[in-house]
Scaffold this active site. Structure first.
Site, PDB file in Angstrom:
ATOM      1  N   CYS A 189      -2.707  11.179   1.514  1.00  0.00           N
ATOM      2  CA  CYS A 189      -2.035   9.908   1.196  1.00  0.00           C
ATOM      3  C   CYS A 189      -0.667  10.140   0.547  1.00  0.00           C
ATOM      4  CB  CYS A 189      -2.910   9.059   0.281  1.00  0.00           C
ATOM      5  SG  CYS A 189      -4.335   8.360   1.126  1.00  0.00           S
TER       6      CYS A 189
ATOM      7  N   LYS B 280       0.842  -1.210   0.000  1.00  0.00           N
ATOM      8  CA  LYS B 280       0.000   0.000   0.000  1.00  0.00           C
ATOM      9  C   LYS B 280       0.874   1.256   0.000  1.00  0.00           C
ATOM     10  CE  LYS B 280      -2.841   3.306   0.907  1.00  0.00           C
ATOM     11  NZ  LYS B 280      -3.751   3.918  -0.036  1.00  0.00           N
TER      12      LYS B 280
HETATM   13  N1  LIG Z   1      -9.625   9.415   2.535  1.00  0.00           N
HETATM   14  C1  LIG Z   1      -9.035   8.753   1.551  1.00  0.00           C
HETATM   15  O1  LIG Z   1      -9.201   9.057   0.385  1.00  0.00           O
HETATM   16  C2  LIG Z   1      -8.162   7.544   1.856  1.00  0.00           C
HETATM   17  C3  LIG Z   1      -7.825   6.688   0.802  1.00  0.00           C
HETATM   18  C4  LIG Z   1      -7.079   5.549   1.088  1.00  0.00           C
HETATM   19  C5  LIG Z   1      -6.672   5.301   2.401  1.00  0.00           C
HETATM   20  N2  LIG Z   1      -6.997   6.174   3.398  1.00  0.00           N
HETATM   21  C6  LIG Z   1      -6.567   5.866   4.766  1.00  0.00           C
HETATM   22  O2  LIG Z   1      -7.723   5.510   5.523  1.00  0.00           O
HETATM   23  C7  LIG Z   1      -7.543   5.896   6.886  1.00  0.00           C
HETATM   24  C8  LIG Z   1      -8.725   6.747   7.327  1.00  0.00           C
HETATM   25  O3  LIG Z   1      -8.692   7.950   6.583  1.00  0.00           O
HETATM   26  P1  LIG Z   1      -9.944   8.942   6.519  1.00  0.00           P
HETATM   27  O4  LIG Z   1      -9.677   9.862   5.372  1.00  0.00           O
HETATM   28  O5  LIG Z   1     -11.211   8.162   6.554  1.00  0.00           O
HETATM   29  O6  LIG Z   1      -9.778   9.725   7.908  1.00  0.00           O
HETATM   30  P2  LIG Z   1     -10.856  10.683   8.591  1.00  0.00           P
HETATM   31  O7  LIG Z   1     -10.083  11.636   9.417  1.00  0.00           O
HETATM   32  O8  LIG Z   1     -11.840  11.178   7.580  1.00  0.00           O
HETATM   33  O9  LIG Z   1     -11.673   9.699   9.551  1.00  0.00           O
HETATM   34  C9  LIG Z   1     -11.125   9.112  10.680  1.00  0.00           C
HETATM   35  C10 LIG Z   1     -12.192   9.031  11.739  1.00  0.00           C
HETATM   36  O10 LIG Z   1     -11.687   8.268  12.836  1.00  0.00           O
HETATM   37  C11 LIG Z   1     -12.164   8.838  14.035  1.00  0.00           C
HETATM   38  N3  LIG Z   1     -11.317   8.356  15.140  1.00  0.00           N
HETATM   39  C12 LIG Z   1     -10.044   8.703  15.445  1.00  0.00           C
HETATM   40  N4  LIG Z   1      -9.613   7.991  16.503  1.00  0.00           N
HETATM   41  C13 LIG Z   1     -10.636   7.170  16.866  1.00  0.00           C
HETATM   42  C14 LIG Z   1     -10.792   6.191  17.870  1.00  0.00           C
HETATM   43  N5  LIG Z   1      -9.810   5.883  18.718  1.00  0.00           N
HETATM   44  N6  LIG Z   1     -11.979   5.558  17.960  1.00  0.00           N
HETATM   45  C15 LIG Z   1     -12.998   5.851  17.106  1.00  0.00           C
HETATM   46  N7  LIG Z   1     -12.893   6.760  16.126  1.00  0.00           N
HETATM   47  C16 LIG Z   1     -11.728   7.409  15.999  1.00  0.00           C
HETATM   48  C17 LIG Z   1     -12.124  10.331  13.792  1.00  0.00           C
HETATM   49  O11 LIG Z   1     -12.986  11.014  14.675  1.00  0.00           O
HETATM   50  C18 LIG Z   1     -12.578  10.406  12.315  1.00  0.00           C
HETATM   51  O12 LIG Z   1     -13.990  10.583  12.220  1.00  0.00           O
HETATM   52  C19 LIG Z   1      -6.194   6.624   6.956  1.00  0.00           C
HETATM   53  O13 LIG Z   1      -5.198   5.710   7.347  1.00  0.00           O
HETATM   54  C20 LIG Z   1      -5.960   7.051   5.515  1.00  0.00           C
HETATM   55  O14 LIG Z   1      -4.601   7.191   5.225  1.00  0.00           O
HETATM   56  C21 LIG Z   1      -7.746   7.286   3.158  1.00  0.00           C
END
Ligand SMILES: NC(=O)c1ccc[n+]([C@@H]2O[C@H](COP(=O)([O-])OP(=O)(O)OC[C@H]3O[C@@H](n4cnc5c(N)ncnc54)[C@H](O)[C@@H]3O)[C@@H](O)[C@H]2O)c1
Length: 401
Positions: A261, A207
């Site tokens: 990312c 990844k």
């Molecule tokens: N957004 C994208 O396009 C994308 C694409 C591929 C991979 N990712 C990966 O996916 C993962 C999530 O990214 P995202 O964009 O959804 O993040 P985000 O910030 O939109 O969402 C994360 C959520 O997790 C919650 N959170 C944090 N700690 C927590 C805990 N201990 N318990 C419960 N909830 C908790 C936050 O309040 C938030 O709502 C990351 O590792 C990111 O790198 C994101």
């Protein structure tokens, strides 16, 4: 193999929420848990707090199998979809894994024998193993009484629901039963993509390699744009012609690299091998320098405090997400250099973005000078109007006009 009926998704942001929806639509009973009480309240009121095509409609259709709570609930399987940002407090950036580890600790309180825990958050190699240790410590279960896998998420905002169902999935498992359990979930969700099974560290590394490859490739394109400017030729034509070669695929230059990312994730490998990743370091430096290089070029044709309107502020075209955007960094740099900066970001319905007045395109075209930072749909549909005012176009939107 234990049957999976109920799934608890921890973290219901950009990735976790669409994941809840596609799981519920595939027939699972789903509980979404998030420490952000505003998000939980909004979801329990039936309102999807993110802008993603089709999500609200599918959320509405999945209502009877979806619920949202602050704390994780007992389930057959858990997803960890929390953010993994950069920790920039040290000499070099590294992954901030606190959210992943606290999510694992919260899950450990309700973890039962035979459960599966899927880490979807992008994480440095070795993180899934650390998650397994936290789960064992917190639950009192033996390491072989539950299963942990890493299934990295590769979807792109704007196409989340399609890609969650159609992209190939990697399952990085630590044991055969965990792999089979995870496969049984993805087999029900996927309508097109296939499942590839490997070990956890290989999946974590693959990844990161995907994102790092793109960062290196874009850095090459950005470096080419500097060279082509010096030669007085069009970098986009150079890329187009070079890509006629059957084995060449150069990406497009732009204002830099943004998002959570591509500019973030390469550091997850660099941090493990200090001094051994010169290529990834150089790519980060080239891409981070691009906003400054463009600001220098503008300085050659326009002196502060002239008014400049930056067209596009999100981290990529046609989304509403401003996180880690190179266009924002660029606008802030112009502001620091003394220009009067306004912006035009049609995807963000706010009057101000980071303190900059957010103009309509009509207003933007009256400001005197525009810089095309992103090729948003509204800008693509108004190329001739934009080309008719004084401009700088580092993304090639106005080529051929
Ligand atoms: N957004 C994208 O396009 C994308 C694409 C591929 C991979 N990712 C990966 O996916 C993962 C999530 O990214 P995202 O964009 O959804 O993040 P985000 O910030 O939109 O969402 C994360 C959520 O997790 C919650 N959170 C944090 N700690 C927590 C805990 N201990 N318990 C419960 N909830 C908790 C936050 O309040 C938030 O709502 C990351 O590792 C990111 O790198 C994101």
């Amino acid at each position: 193999m234990p049957e999976i009926r109920k799934i608890c998704v921890v973290g219901v942001g950009y990735i976790g929420l669409p994941t809840c929806v596609v799981l519920a639509r595939a027939g699972f009973e789903v509980c979404g848990a998030d420490i952000n009480e505003r998000i939980i309240a909004s979801l329990n009121d039936g309102i999807v707090p993110i802008d993603e095509p089709g999500l609200q409609a599918e959320f509405d259709a999945a209502q009877e199998r979806l619920r949202f709570t602050k704390d994780p609930e007992a389930a057959d399987a858990f997803y960890i979809c929390v953010s993994t940002p950069l920790d920039t407090s040290g000499a070099e950036p590294k992954a901030k894994l606190d959210y992943v580890f606290s999510a694992a600790a919260a899950i450990s309180k309700v973890l039962q024998k035979g459960n599966l825990v899927i880490l979807e958050s992008t994480s440095p190699p070795g993180t899934t193993r650390r998650v397994a240790e936290i789960l064992a410590e917190g639950s009192g279960l033996q390491r072989d009484e539950f299963h942990t896998v890493h299934c990295p998420e590769r979807v792109i905002p704007g196409r989340m629901l399609t890609e969650l169902r159609e992209n190939d999935r990697l399952i990085g498992a630590q044991d055969e039963i965990g792999a089979e359990m995870a496969k049984s979930i993805y087999d029900r969700v996927l309508t097109k993509g296939s499942v590839k099974i490997t070990d956890d560290v290989t999946a974590e590394t693959a990844k990161i390699a995907e994102n790092a490859f793109r960062d290196v490739n874009i850095a090459f394109a950005n470096e080419l744009s500097v060279i082509c400017q010096g030669l007085g030729i069009d970098v986009f034509q150079v890329v187009e012609l070079a890509n006629c070669h059957p084995r060449v695929n150069i990406h497009s230059p732009g204002v830099g690299v943004g998002g959570h990312c591509i500019p973030v994730v390469p550091w997850f490998l660099c941090q493990l091998f200090p001094g051994q990743t010169p290529l990834m370091h150089a790519s980060r430096a080239v891409n981070d320098a691009k906003p400054g290089w463009i600001a220098d070029r503008i300085g050659e044709i326009l002196a502060p405090p002239a008014e400049i309107c930056v067209l596009g502020m999100t981290y990529k075209p046609d989304v509403d997400d401003l996180r880690d955007s190179a266009a924002v960094a660029f606008a802030q740099l112009l502001d620091k250099r003394g220009y009067h900066v306004t912006v035009c970001e049609p995807n963000v319905k706010q009057e101000e973005i980071f303190g900059f007045r957010n103009l309509s395109l009509d207003e933007a075209l009256k400001t005197g000078f525009v810089v095309v930072a992103l090729a948003h749909r509204e800008f693509r549909e108004n190329r001739a109007r934009i080309a008719a005012v004084p401009h700088y176009d580092p993304v090639g939107l106005l080529r051929g006009l």
